[in-house]
Design a protein around this motif. Structure first.
Motif, PDB file in Angstrom:
ATOM      1  N   LYS A   1       0.839  -1.209   0.000  1.00 53.41           N
ATOM      2  CA  LYS A   1       0.000   0.000   0.000  1.00 53.41           C
ATOM      3  C   LYS A   1       0.870   1.254   0.000  1.00 53.41           C
ATOM      4  O   LYS A   1       0.663   2.166  -0.809  1.00 53.41           O
ATOM      5  N   ASP A   2       1.853   1.288   0.879  1.00 52.27           N
ATOM      6  CA  ASP A   2       2.715   2.457   0.973  1.00 52.27           C
ATOM      7  C   ASP A   2       3.587   2.620  -0.273  1.00 52.27           C
ATOM      8  O   ASP A   2       3.740   3.729  -0.793  1.00 52.27           O
TER       9      ASP A   2
ATOM     10  N   GLY B   1       3.020   1.379  -3.302  1.00 51.02           N
ATOM     11  CA  GLY B   1       2.173   1.674  -4.464  1.00 51.02           C
ATOM     12  C   GLY B   1       1.759   3.129  -4.517  1.00 51.02           C
ATOM     13  O   GLY B   1       1.757   3.750  -5.582  1.00 51.02           O
ATOM     14  N   THR B   2       1.434   3.694  -3.368  1.00 47.53           N
ATOM     15  CA  THR B   2       1.051   5.101  -3.316  1.00 47.53           C
ATOM     16  C   THR B   2       2.212   5.989  -3.745  1.00 47.53           C
ATOM     17  O   THR B   2       2.037   6.932  -4.528  1.00 47.53           O
ATOM     18  N   ALA B   3       3.401   5.696  -3.241  1.00 50.30           N
ATOM     19  CA  ALA B   3       4.576   6.484  -3.608  1.00 50.30           C
ATOM     20  C   ALA B   3       4.928   6.306  -5.084  1.00 50.30           C
ATOM     21  O   ALA B   3       5.323   7.270  -5.757  1.00 50.30           O
TER      22      ALA B   3
ATOM     23  N   ILE C   1       2.866   5.597  -7.595  1.00 48.56           N
ATOM     24  CA  ILE C   1       1.898   6.323  -8.416  1.00 48.56           C
ATOM     25  C   ILE C   1       2.198   7.816  -8.401  1.00 48.56           C
ATOM     26  O   ILE C   1       2.134   8.499  -9.431  1.00 48.56           O
ATOM     27  N   GLY C   2       2.554   8.336  -7.224  1.00 47.67           N
ATOM     28  CA  GLY C   2       2.914   9.749  -7.135  1.00 47.67           C
ATOM     29  C   GLY C   2       4.147  10.080  -7.951  1.00 47.67           C
ATOM     30  O   GLY C   2       4.220  11.130  -8.605  1.00 47.67           O
TER      31      GLY C   2
ATOM     32  N   THR D   1       7.081  -2.281  -6.366  1.00 49.46           N
ATOM     33  CA  THR D   1       5.764  -2.749  -5.950  1.00 49.46           C
ATOM     34  C   THR D   1       5.739  -4.273  -5.816  1.00 49.46           C
ATOM     35  O   THR D   1       5.025  -4.814  -4.974  1.00 49.46           O
TER      36      THR D   1
END
Length: 81
Positions: free
Chosen positions: A37-38, A40-42, A44-45, A61
């Motif tokens: 989760k962490d 993947g968020t980074a 995508i950003g 990922t």
């Protein structure tokens, strides 16, 4: 009410092995999900700012998924003993 013989069925060696294997799989699965989760968020950003980072984001990922493979190996070792 349960008597002592019925309660003993849940504490045998095979049941404990199954419980240990399930804890190994569940623990590694939850840890992998939190890490992914962490990451993947980074990722995508980072890709929103620079599309050339797709390969690095994809590799980072996928890395937490190896934790689940280690959990599977431990579960198989527990059940084979």
């Amino acid at each position: 009410m349960t008597d002592g013989a019925t309660a003993g069925l849940f504490l045998d060696a095979e049941g404990m092995k199954a419980l240990g294997a399930s804890i190994a799989i569940a623990g590694t699965g939850l840890a992998s999900a939190i890490a992914e989760k962490d990451i993947g968020t980074a990722a995508i950003g980072a890709m929103a700012e620079n599309e050339g980072l797709f390969g690095k984001g994809l590799i980072l990922t996928v890395i937490p998924e190896t934790i689940v493979i280690f959990g599977l190996v431990v579960a198989l070792l527990i059940n084979s003993a």
